[in-house]
Design an enzyme around this catalytic site. Structure first.
Site, PDB file in Angstrom:
ATOM      1  N   HIS A 481      13.532  23.073  16.113  1.00  0.00           N
ATOM      2  CA  HIS A 481      13.118  23.039  14.708  1.00  0.00           C
ATOM      3  C   HIS A 481      11.644  23.419  14.559  1.00  0.00           C
ATOM      4  CE1 HIS A 481      16.909  20.686  14.027  1.00  0.00           C
ATOM      5  NE2 HIS A 481      16.885  21.424  12.933  1.00  0.00           N
ATOM      6  N   HIS A 485      12.792  29.021  14.060  1.00  0.00           N
ATOM      7  CA  HIS A 485      14.084  28.714  13.419  1.00  0.00           C
ATOM      8  C   HIS A 485      14.003  29.043  11.916  1.00  0.00           C
ATOM      9  CE1 HIS A 485      17.595  26.653  11.916  1.00  0.00           C
ATOM     10  NE2 HIS A 485      16.851  25.762  11.262  1.00  0.00           N
ATOM     11  N   HIS A 521      12.873  25.239   4.509  1.00  0.00           N
ATOM     12  CA  HIS A 521      13.985  24.287   4.568  1.00  0.00           C
ATOM     13  C   HIS A 521      13.872  23.220   5.664  1.00  0.00           C
ATOM     14  CE1 HIS A 521      15.704  26.406   7.994  1.00  0.00           C
ATOM     15  NE2 HIS A 521      16.531  25.378   8.125  1.00  0.00           N
ATOM     16  N   ASP A 522      13.066  23.470   6.720  1.00  0.00           N
ATOM     17  CA  ASP A 522      12.911  22.437   7.765  1.00  0.00           C
ATOM     18  C   ASP A 522      11.438  22.066   7.951  1.00  0.00           C
ATOM     19  OD1 ASP A 522      15.459  21.685   8.558  1.00  0.00           O
ATOM     20  OD2 ASP A 522      15.686  23.367   9.953  1.00  0.00           O
ATOM     21  N   ASP A 651      21.563  28.733   8.093  1.00  0.00           N
ATOM     22  CA  ASP A 651      20.968  27.657   8.879  1.00  0.00           C
ATOM     23  C   ASP A 651      21.658  27.476  10.236  1.00  0.00           C
ATOM     24  OD1 ASP A 651      19.167  25.639   9.311  1.00  0.00           O
ATOM     25  OD2 ASP A 651      20.315  24.112   8.246  1.00  0.00           O
TER      26      ASP A 651
HETATM   27  P1  AMP Z   1      18.871  22.027  10.113  1.00  0.00           P
HETATM   28  O1  AMP Z   1      18.267  20.780  10.659  1.00  0.00           O
HETATM   29  O2  AMP Z   1      18.528  22.291   8.690  1.00  0.00           O
HETATM   30  O3  AMP Z   1      18.615  23.211  10.985  1.00  0.00           O
HETATM   31  O4  AMP Z   1      20.445  21.756  10.047  1.00  0.00           O
HETATM   32  C1  AMP Z   1      21.408  22.311  10.896  1.00  0.00           C
HETATM   33  C2  AMP Z   1      22.039  21.251  11.757  1.00  0.00           C
HETATM   34  O5  AMP Z   1      22.882  21.860  12.694  1.00  0.00           O
HETATM   35  C3  AMP Z   1      20.989  20.520  12.513  1.00  0.00           C
HETATM   36  O6  AMP Z   1      21.321  19.170  12.568  1.00  0.00           O
HETATM   37  C4  AMP Z   1      21.060  21.130  13.868  1.00  0.00           C
HETATM   38  O7  AMP Z   1      20.705  20.204  14.835  1.00  0.00           O
HETATM   39  C5  AMP Z   1      22.503  21.525  13.997  1.00  0.00           C
HETATM   40  N1  AMP Z   1      22.692  22.716  14.829  1.00  0.00           N
HETATM   41  C6  AMP Z   1      22.312  23.978  14.531  1.00  0.00           C
HETATM   42  N2  AMP Z   1      22.669  24.821  15.517  1.00  0.00           N
HETATM   43  C7  AMP Z   1      23.274  24.076  16.468  1.00  0.00           C
HETATM   44  C8  AMP Z   1      23.866  24.373  17.729  1.00  0.00           C
HETATM   45  N3  AMP Z   1      23.901  25.621  18.215  1.00  0.00           N
HETATM   46  N4  AMP Z   1      24.388  23.364  18.445  1.00  0.00           N
HETATM   47  C9  AMP Z   1      24.394  22.110  17.960  1.00  0.00           C
HETATM   48  N5  AMP Z   1      23.849  21.758  16.800  1.00  0.00           N
HETATM   49  C10 AMP Z   1      23.291  22.730  16.047  1.00  0.00           C
HETATM   50 ZN    ZN Z   2      17.467  24.447   9.766  1.00  0.00          ZN
END
Ligand code: AMP
Ligand code: ZN
Length: 723
Positions: A481, A485, A521-522, A651
Site C-alpha cells: 500500500h 499501488h 484512495h489509499d 483496485d
Molecule cells: P485496498 O486496500 O483499497 O487496496 O483494497 C483492496 C483489498 O484487496 C485490500 O485489502 C488488499 O489487501 C486486497 N488485495 C489486493 N490485491 C490482493 C492480492 N493479490 N492478494 C490478496 N489480497 C489482495
Molecule cells: Zn487500494
C-alpha cells in the site's frame, strides 16, 4: 348457515306391499319420516314432482314387473331431483353383481333386500345422517353461490394447485373472460391482453400503494389505494373424510405461512375477492367485513392491529418487495408459494449481499482473506487496547519537489511512461525511474490527457503540487500500500475510462472524480487491515467507530490536505455546486473500495446495469436502441454503480496484469500480511489472517483463493456477464 330440519319425506315405489315394503313403512314411522307408497309406476313421477321427496326407495328385485332403472333415469331427468337420494332394493342373489348399472341409471345407493324392521330402520338413519345431510348442505351452498353470483365484488375460487373452480359474473367482467374460458385453468396462464388486464392493473395499483403489514402473523391480506381496494383472503374448507373430522373451526392460523390452514392443515381452496371502490374506504371496515365470522377474540384483535399497521406509511423498498412477493404467492401453486416463503425469510433475516460461507471456504487462505478483509471491528471486536503511533502528515521536502512541467520530465521517466495507455504498462519500471514517485509523474500525464486542469480551472503547477502532496502521504515503507499501488490503480482507472461503454455512461465530472478518487484512495495507508486497527483500538478506529476506518480516513485526509494550501488546492476554482457533486462522487468511490461491501457492489451492478443492458441487447433484433442504452447507463444511480465498480476493479487489478507484474504484486501484498501477522503475535492481538504466516504460507495458493473469491466474478460482471 343453518340447514332446514323439516320432517324427511320418503317415496316408496314397490309393485306389492310385501314384507320388504312393510319393513320400510314401519321404519319410516319409527324414524318419524313421512312416507308415500306408490304401487303404480305411472303415478311415481307426478307424485315426486308434487312433494319433492328427500329419499326415493325403488324396488329393483323384479325388473319384469318394475323397470327400476328406467324409472330412476326419468326421475333424474327432472331438475328437482338433483339433491334427491334414490335407493335401489336388490335381491339377495344380485348382491354380488356390479353396482355400475345402478349408478349409471342415477341411483345413489343399493339396499340388499332385508325386510327386518331393524335393517330398514338402520338404512334410513344412515341415509339421514349421511347422504341426505350432505345434499341439504349442497342445497344451501347453491343459495350461497346465488349470492356470490349477484355480488359486485369479483370473486374467484381456486383449487390448492391454483386451478380456477368458480368465478362470479363480476370476476368475468373484471378479467374480460367468460367463466367457461376460465374454469379448470390457471389465471396466471391466461393470455391477458390490455383490454382484459383490468384485474392485474388493479392489483398492481394496490400493490404499489400497499402499506406495510405483519405478513407473518396476518390471516388475510388487505391492500388498498385511493382508487382501489383489493381484498385477498386465503381460506380453506375441510372436506369430509374418514380420517379427518369435519373442522369446526376452519379459520385456525397457519404454520408460519400467510395462508390459512384448517384443522387438518391442508388448504383445499383459495378464495379471492377483489373489490374496486371509488371512494376512500377504510381498511378496518374491510377487514371486519371479510372476517365478520372469525371465531376467536384473539384473531379479531390481530385483525385490528393489522389494520393499524396498514394505516402506517412505511414504504421502504424491502417492504414493497415483500408485498409484491406476497401478492404473487396468491396466484402460485403450493411448491412455488413455499419457495417464496423461503425467499421472504432470506429477505427478512440475511445479510443480502454477502455469500454464506460454504464448503469452499474450508480453504484456510480463503477463510482468512474473508475474515481479514471483509470484517471490521463492528463484527469482530477485541478488548485489546493498542494505539498506532500517530504519524505526522507529510510535507513535501525540497528534494522531493518535481519542478518540471510535463514537457520537460527526464527522458528515462518519459520513456517509462510511453505506453501508459496499454493494459500491460509496467508500473514497476516507472517506480524505479521515478525513485518511488510514480504517482506524481503518471498522474500529471494522465490528468493532462483527460483535460482535468481545464475542467478544474487550475494550473498545471497546482495539479503538480497537489499530486506531490498526495504521493508524499503514501507510506513508501509499505511493501504494497504505497504510491506505486495508487499509481497502478490510477492507471487501471484511466484505462477503463477509455472503454466505449464507460465513455458512453460517464460525463466529465465522473471522469475527474474517478481519477482523483483513484489517486487518493489509499492515502496514508498504514499497511495494516481495518480489522487490525479495530482489534488494536487504534486512534483511527476510535475516530471512525470501527466502521470503514481506513477508507473513511483516506477520503477525509485527501480533502484536508487539498484544502490546506491554496497553491495546491485543485478545487479552489470549482463552483460550489460542482464541488459538492465532485466531492460526493470521490468520497463514494473511495468508500466503495472497502471490502465488507464487496458483494453488495457487484450484485447491485449486475442487477441494475449488466442485466438491463443484456435485456436491451436481446430485445432488439437489429441491436439495441442507442438512446435506450444511453438512458439506462446515464441514470445517476447507475453512474454511481459503474464508478464504484470501476474503482473496485482497478483496485484489485493486480492479478489481471501480465504474469511477472502479478507475481510482484502478490509478493508485496503477502509481505504486508506477513508483517501484520508478526506484529499481531508480538502485541498479543488476535491474528486476523493466521494463514499468512511467512513460515508456512503458500503464496500461489493464497493468490488462487483471492482470485477465486474476490476477482473472477467481479471481472466477469465488469465484462458484462451476470454470472
Ligand atoms: P485496498 O486496500 O483499497 O487496496 O483494497 C483492496 C483489498 O484487496 C485490500 O485489502 C488488499 O489487501 C486486497 N488485495 C489486493 N490485491 C490482493 C492480492 N493479490 N492478494 C490478496 N489480497 C489482495
Ligand atoms: Zn487500494
Amino acid at each position: 348457515m343453518r340447514f332446514h330440519a323439516d320432517q324427511l319425506q320418503v317415496l316408496l315405489v314397490f309393485v306389492r306391499d310385501d314384507s320388504q315394503c312393510k319393513g320400510f313403512r314401519k321404519a319410516c314411522e319409527k324414524a318419524g319420516f313421512k312416507y308415500t307408497l306408490a304401487l303404480e309406476v305411472q303415478a311415481v313421477l307426478t307424485c315426486f314432482l308434487a312433494a319433492n321427496h328427500d329419499i326415493i326407495i325403488i324396488d329393483h328385485r323384479n325388473p319384469q314387473q318394475l323397470d327400476a332403472l328406467t324409472l330412476c333415469r326419468s326421475i333424474r331427468a327432472t331438475k328437482v331431483s338433483e339433491n334427491t337420494v334414490i335407493v335401489g332394493v336388490v335381491c339377495r342373489r344380485d348382491g354380488e353383481e356390479s353396482v355400475m348399472s345402478l349408478i349409471s341409471a342415477g341411483f345413489t345407493r343399493r339396499y340388499v333386500e332385508n325386510p327386518s324392521l331393524l335393517a330398514c330402520y338402520a338404512e334410513l338413519l344412515q341415509l339421514e345422517f349421511g347422504e341426505v345431510r350432505s345434499q341439504l348442505k349442497l342445497r344451501a351452498c347453491k343459495s350461497v353461490f346465488t349470492a356470490l353470483d349477484k355480488s359486485q365484488d369479483a370473486i374467484k375460487i381456486t383449487s390448492e394447485d391454483n386451478y380456477i373452480q368458480y368465478v362470479n359474473p363480476a370476476f368475468e367482467t373484471t378479467v374480460g373472460f367468460e367463466s367457461g374460458e376460465l374454469l379448470g385453468k390457471e389465471l396466471a396462464k391466461m393470455p391477458l391482453n390490455e383490454k382484459k388486464a383490468d384485474l392485474f392493473s388493479t392489483k398492481n395499483a394496490c400493490m404499489k400503494m400497499a402499506k406495510v403489514m405483519g405478513a407473518w402473523q396476518r390471516t388475510s391480506e388487505v391492500l388498498f389505494s385511493k382508487q382501489a381496494v383489493c381484498v385477498e383472503a386465503r381460506c380453506s374448507f375441510t372436506m369430509r373424510s374418514s380420517k379427518a373430522p369435519v373442522s369446526t373451526e376452519p379459520w385456525s392460523a397457519g404454520r408460519g405461512n400467510n395462508a390459512l390452514f384448517s384443522t387438518c392443515r391442508k388448504i383445499r381452496h383459495y378464495v379471492s375477492i377483489i373489490r374496486v371502490n371509488s371512494g376512500n374506504s377504510k381498511a378496518e371496515k374491510i377487514t371486519e367485513s371479510v372476517h365478520s365470522d372469525t371465531p376467536t377474540v384473539a384473531s379479531q384483535r390481530r385483525h385490528s392491529s393489522v389494520a393499524r399497521i396498514h394505516s402506517m406509511t412505511i414504504e421502504a423498498p424491502i417492504t414493497k418487495v415483500i408485498n409484491i412477493i406476497n401478492a404473487a404467492q396468491e396466484n402460485s401453486s403450493m411448491p412455488v408459494s413455499e419457495a417464496l416463503d423461503r425467499v421472504l425469510e432470506i429477505l427478512r433475516t440475511s445479510e443480502l449481499y454477502s455469500p454464506q460461507f460454504g464448503a469452499k471456504e474450508e480453504d484456510p487462505h480463503t477463510k482468512d482473506l474473508i475474515g481479514g478483509l471483509m470484517y471490521d471491528g463492528f463484527r469482530r471486536l477485541s478488548g485489546n487496547e493498542y494505539t498506532l503511533s500517530t504519524k505526522n502528515l507529510h510535507q513535501i521536502s525540497g528534494s522531493l519537489l518535481v519542478s518540471e512541467s510535463l514537457h520537460n520530465v527526464p527522458r528515462r521517466i518519459a520513456e517509462a511512461m510511453e505506453n501508459d495507455d496499454d493494459w500491460d504498462f509496467n508500473i514497476f519500471e516507472l517506480e524505479t525511474a521515478t525513485q518511488k514517485r510514480p504517482l506524481t509523474f503518471l498522474g500529471l500525464k494522465i490528468f493532462t490527457r483527460f483535460g482535468i486542469c481545464e475542467f478544474l480551472k487550475c494550473s498545471e503547477t497546482t495539479l503538480r503540487l497537489w499530486l506531490q502532496i498526495m504521493e508524499a502521504n503514501y507510506h513508501s515503507s509499505n511493501p504494497y500500500h504505497n504510491s506505486t499501488h495508487a499509481a497502478d490503480v490510477l492507471h487501471a482507472t484511466a484505462y477503463f475510462l477509455c472503454q466505449e461503454r464507460i465513455k458512453q455512461a460517464l460525463d466529465s465530472v465522473d471522469e475527474a472524480a474517478a481519477l482523483i478518487a483513484a489517486t487518493v484512495h489509499d492515502l496514508d495507508h498504514p499497511g495494516r487491515t481495518n480489522l487490525f486497527l479495530c482489534n488494536a483500538g487504534s486512534a483511527l478506529a476510535v475516530l471512525y467507530n470501527d466502521c470503514a476506518v481506513l477508507e473513511s480516513h483516506h477520503a477525509a485526509l485527501a480533502f484536508q490536505l487539498t484544502a490546506r494550501e491554496d497553491r495546491s488546492n485543485i478545487f479552489k476554482n470549482v463552483e460550489r455546486s460542482d464541488y459538492r457533486t465532485l466531492r460526493q462522487a470521490i468520497i463514494d468511490m473511495v468508500l466503495a473500495t472497502e471490502m465488507t461491501r464487496h458483494f453488495e457492489h457487484i450484485n447491485k451492478f449486475v442487477n441494475s446495469v449488466v442485466k438491463p443492458l443484456a435485456e436491451l441487447e436481446e430485445s432488439e433484433g437489429s441491436g439495441p436502441n442507442p438512446r435506450d442504452v444511453d438512458t439506462m447507463l446515464r441514470s445517476p444511480e447507475n453512474r454511481t454503480l459503474i464508478k464504484r465498480m470501476m474503482i473496485k476493479c482497478a483496485d484489485v487489478s493486480n492479478p489481471c496484469r501480465p504474469l511477472e507484474q502479478c507475481i510482484e504484486w502478490a509478493a508485496r501484498i503477502s509481505e504486508e500480511y506477513f508483517s501484520q501477522t508478526e506484529e499481531e503475535k508480538k502485541l498479543d492481538l488476535p491474528v486476523a489472517m493466521p494463514a499468512f504466516d511467512r513460515n508456512t504460507c503458500s503464496i500461489p495458493k493464497s493468490q488462487i483463493s483471492f482470485i477465486d473469491y474476490f476477482v473472477t466474478d467481479m471481472y466477469h460482471a465488469w465484462d458484462g456477464k451476470d454470472s
